[in-house]
Design an enzyme around this catalytic site. Structure first.
Site, PDB file in Angstrom:
ATOM      1  N   CYS A 114      30.810  68.444  20.536  1.00  0.00           N
ATOM      2  CA  CYS A 114      30.067  69.594  21.078  1.00  0.00           C
ATOM      3  C   CYS A 114      30.758  70.938  20.830  1.00  0.00           C
ATOM      4  O   CYS A 114      30.271  71.750  20.038  1.00  0.00           O
ATOM      5  CB  CYS A 114      29.851  69.402  22.576  1.00  0.00           C
ATOM      6  SG  CYS A 114      28.822  67.985  22.945  1.00  0.00           S
TER       7      CYS A 114
HETATM    8  N1  LIG Z   1      29.137  63.305  23.136  1.00  0.00           N
HETATM    9  C1  LIG Z   1      28.990  64.265  24.047  1.00  0.00           C
HETATM   10  O1  LIG Z   1      29.881  64.503  24.839  1.00  0.00           O
HETATM   11  C2  LIG Z   1      27.714  65.066  24.128  1.00  0.00           C
HETATM   12  C3  LIG Z   1      27.468  65.812  25.278  1.00  0.00           C
HETATM   13  C4  LIG Z   1      26.296  66.537  25.375  1.00  0.00           C
HETATM   14  C5  LIG Z   1      25.406  66.555  24.308  1.00  0.00           C
HETATM   15  N2  LIG Z   1      25.682  65.848  23.179  1.00  0.00           N
HETATM   16  C6  LIG Z   1      24.703  65.896  22.110  1.00  0.00           C
HETATM   17  O2  LIG Z   1      23.940  64.685  22.132  1.00  0.00           O
HETATM   18  C7  LIG Z   1      23.609  64.280  20.811  1.00  0.00           C
HETATM   19  C8  LIG Z   1      24.125  62.871  20.565  1.00  0.00           C
HETATM   20  O3  LIG Z   1      25.529  62.894  20.644  1.00  0.00           O
HETATM   21  P1  LIG Z   1      26.377  61.571  20.862  1.00  0.00           P
HETATM   22  O4  LIG Z   1      27.738  62.018  21.213  1.00  0.00           O
HETATM   23  O5  LIG Z   1      25.662  60.635  21.756  1.00  0.00           O
HETATM   24  O6  LIG Z   1      26.373  60.985  19.387  1.00  0.00           O
HETATM   25  P2  LIG Z   1      26.813  59.489  18.965  1.00  0.00           P
HETATM   26  O7  LIG Z   1      27.195  59.572  17.554  1.00  0.00           O
HETATM   27  O8  LIG Z   1      27.745  58.925  19.971  1.00  0.00           O
HETATM   28  O9  LIG Z   1      25.455  58.659  19.090  1.00  0.00           O
HETATM   29  C9  LIG Z   1      24.343  58.918  18.320  1.00  0.00           C
HETATM   30  C10 LIG Z   1      23.763  57.607  17.832  1.00  0.00           C
HETATM   31  O10 LIG Z   1      22.571  57.895  17.107  1.00  0.00           O
HETATM   32  C11 LIG Z   1      22.476  56.986  16.030  1.00  0.00           C
HETATM   33  N3  LIG Z   1      21.549  57.542  15.057  1.00  0.00           N
HETATM   34  C12 LIG Z   1      21.775  58.463  14.087  1.00  0.00           C
HETATM   35  N4  LIG Z   1      20.644  58.741  13.432  1.00  0.00           N
HETATM   36  C13 LIG Z   1      19.676  57.965  13.984  1.00  0.00           C
HETATM   37  C14 LIG Z   1      18.290  57.786  13.729  1.00  0.00           C
HETATM   38  N5  LIG Z   1      17.656  58.497  12.799  1.00  0.00           N
HETATM   39  N6  LIG Z   1      17.616  56.882  14.470  1.00  0.00           N
HETATM   40  C15 LIG Z   1      18.232  56.157  15.422  1.00  0.00           C
HETATM   41  N7  LIG Z   1      19.543  56.286  15.721  1.00  0.00           N
HETATM   42  C16 LIG Z   1      20.250  57.190  15.007  1.00  0.00           C
HETATM   43  C17 LIG Z   1      23.900  56.823  15.552  1.00  0.00           C
HETATM   44  O11 LIG Z   1      24.068  55.613  14.850  1.00  0.00           O
HETATM   45  C18 LIG Z   1      24.675  56.858  16.883  1.00  0.00           C
HETATM   46  O12 LIG Z   1      24.891  55.552  17.386  1.00  0.00           O
HETATM   47  C19 LIG Z   1      24.194  65.335  19.886  1.00  0.00           C
HETATM   48  O13 LIG Z   1      23.221  66.301  19.620  1.00  0.00           O
HETATM   49  C20 LIG Z   1      25.304  65.947  20.724  1.00  0.00           C
HETATM   50  O14 LIG Z   1      25.595  67.271  20.352  1.00  0.00           O
HETATM   51  C21 LIG Z   1      26.811  65.082  23.078  1.00  0.00           C
END
Ligand SMILES: NC(=O)c1ccc[n+]([C@@H]2O[C@H](COP(=O)([O-])OP(=O)(O)OC[C@H]3O[C@@H](n4cnc5c(N)ncnc54)[C@H](O)[C@@H]3O)[C@@H](O)[C@H]2O)c1
Length: 451
Positions: A287
């Site tokens: 993030c």
């Molecule tokens: N990690 C954090 O602390 C956090 C906090 C707030 C917001 N976010 C936001 O949330 C979103 C997700 O982040 P995250 O940390 O969970 O990511 P992550 O990488 O942990 O998880 C995302 C998942 O989505 C899957 N994926 C990718 N493309 C895909 C598709 N087309 N169809 C289905 N699955 C797909 C990936 O394989 C992965 O397992 C991002 O936009 C991030 O900025 C993250």
């Protein structure tokens, strides 16, 4: 807190949670979460534990294989327990799992390319898949972090194109950016207040009704999807800028011989107008080091240069190098070159108590050390598979110096005696978590960041 949010909402003329809960309730009972990572999986588990029928789609087949066995080392212990107790959750890597759901919650990554431009391919891919399977009347919520306009300019038309349906008429479309803070036992998917933006008032009501039932958190209705997108950008850019400010102070005060740690303690006694941020060896995760680039790009699209954000990124991005520089200087003062030194690097994840190594400053430090020719022993109890040694003792034993890059409890509780026992004469405390005076009293050379 809820009261405050409700009164704010009524002051601004926006619908409060209480008002919206009187809107016709949605029928969403069958949910698909798309992207089962740090954001998506806890949400899926929470919804399932609240009695929803939950399915999950992730394109990572290896992850899906593990999740089917309820293996997920990135959940908190409580979330993991709930995950194990969920009676059934249909998790697949095959998009047929999307067919005919009431609600689609998109939680895919939104990283940047090497050139720091937003990489929207996962979001487009998820939107296409939803478009191929969505039925009339469903709700789509984007939880991924994006800059203003992306939901409506990228995700929405993609779903419309693949489905032949019209957003706002045939299906409901909303944005509810996730705000989780991995490793935080107080604020979780269940408790963190949410902002929600809808394409139409009906879309907004529908999304609010769903989140009201899934979470226990206050909800705040925004005037538009763009505003909800902007909220998330502002929050994370705010953090990046403030951390950059204290990091800049750390570098300046280092030269002046002023202990910034003590200064910040002093400044924190002011009961208003000051918020304490801590300097450190860098910021990481998916993030804070990423989202400001989305805002920088957005500004450029509108003919505006976010100079403040660019400076913050440059300062925070330079902290791993600065930290290694402190060690290099300290060794040189003792007549040793970094290239001849054995350095114990404590920590690889980007913050305490978690396994996530994305954009981790510790990894950047590891690369800097390797580039300089130092022998690096990396150790992180949360990511043992990536550590070069398998115990703290192995890392410390006879090392010429330590760089503490992640403030895991195991590292912050290290005492000068532990260093003496292993014959380590120098520590660079990249998280300012060790007792500086105690280390100095034992004749161990201590340097923090700004300390
Ligand atoms: N990690 C954090 O602390 C956090 C906090 C707030 C917001 N976010 C936001 O949330 C979103 C997700 O982040 P995250 O940390 O969970 O990511 P992550 O990488 O942990 O998880 C995302 C998942 O989505 C899957 N994926 C990718 N493309 C895909 C598709 N087309 N169809 C289905 N699955 C797909 C990936 O394989 C992965 O397992 C991002 O936009 C991030 O900025 C993250």
């Amino acid at each position: 807190m809820l009261q405050l949010m409700q009164s704010t909402a009524s002051r601004t003329g926006k619908k409060s949670r209480a008002q919206l809960s009187r809107a016709p309730l949605a029928r969403d009972t069958d949910i698909v979460v798309i992207g089962l990572g740090y954001v998506g999986l806890p949400l899926a588990v929470l919804a399932a534990s609240r009695g929803y029928s939950v399915r999950g789609l992730d394109i990572d087949m290896e992850k899906v294989r593990k999740l089917k066995k309820r293996e997920a080392d990135f959940l908190s212990p409580e979330e993991h327990e709930d995950f194990r107790n969920v009676a059934s959750m249909d998790i697949r890597a095959d998009e047929s799992v999307l067919e005919g759901a009431d609600a689609y919650l998109i939680c895919v990554p939104t990283p940047v390319h090497d050139n720091r431009l937003p990489d929207l391919r996962p979001l487009k891919g998820a939107a296409e898949a939803v478009g191929r399977h969505i039925s009339k009347g469903a709700l789509v919520v984007i939880e991924s972090t994006v800059s203003p306009g992306v939901c409506e300019r990228v995700a929405l038309p993609t779903i419309e194109r693949w489905s032949g349906l019209i957003a706002g008429t045939d299906f409901n479309f909303a944005h509810c950016p996730e705000r989780i803070n991995p490793g935080d036992s107080k604020w979780s998917t269940r408790t963190i207040p949410r902002v929600v933006g809808g394409l139409t008032p009906r879309c907004l009501s529908r999304a609010m009704a769903l989140y009201e039932r899934i979470t226990d958190a206050p909800l705040h209705a925004m005037g538009s999807i763009k505003e909800a997108e902007a909220v998330k950008m502002v929050e994370n850019a705010f953090r990046d800028v403030n951390i950059a400010f204290v990091n800049e102070l750390a570098m300046s005060f280092d030269r002046a011989g002023i202990d910034l740690y003590n200064v910040l303690e002093g400044a924190s006694t002011k009961p208003f107008g000051f918020v304490k941020y801590s300097p450190g060896c860098g910021v990481g995760g998916h993030c804070i080091p990423v989202d400001p680039y989305y805002l920088i790009r957005y500004g450029r699209e509108n003919g505006f240069e976010h100079r403040f954000l660019q400076t913050a990124r440059s300062i925070n991005g330079g902290m791993p190098r600065y930290t290694v520089g402190i060690l290099e200087r300290t060794l040189r003062e003792g007549g040793m070159r970094l290239s001849d030194a054995t350095v114990a690097l404590l920590g690889l994840s980007y913050k305490k108590g978690i396994t996530d190594m994305r954009e981790s400053p510790a990894v950047a430090i590891q690369k800097e050390l390797a580039k300089s020719g130092a022998a690096v022993r990396s150790y992180d109890p949360y990511v043992l598979s990536q550590s070069s040694v398998k115990s703290l003792d192995d890392a410390l034993d006879g090392a010429d110096a330590v760089i503490l890059a992640t403030d895991h409890d195991e590292f912050c509780s290290l005492s000068p005696e532990d260093f003496e026992r292993h014959g380590v004469p120098i520590v660079v405390d990249g998280r300012n978590c060790l007792d500086k005076d105690a280390f100095l009293a034992h004749g161990i050379t201590y340097h923090g960041i700004g300390r």
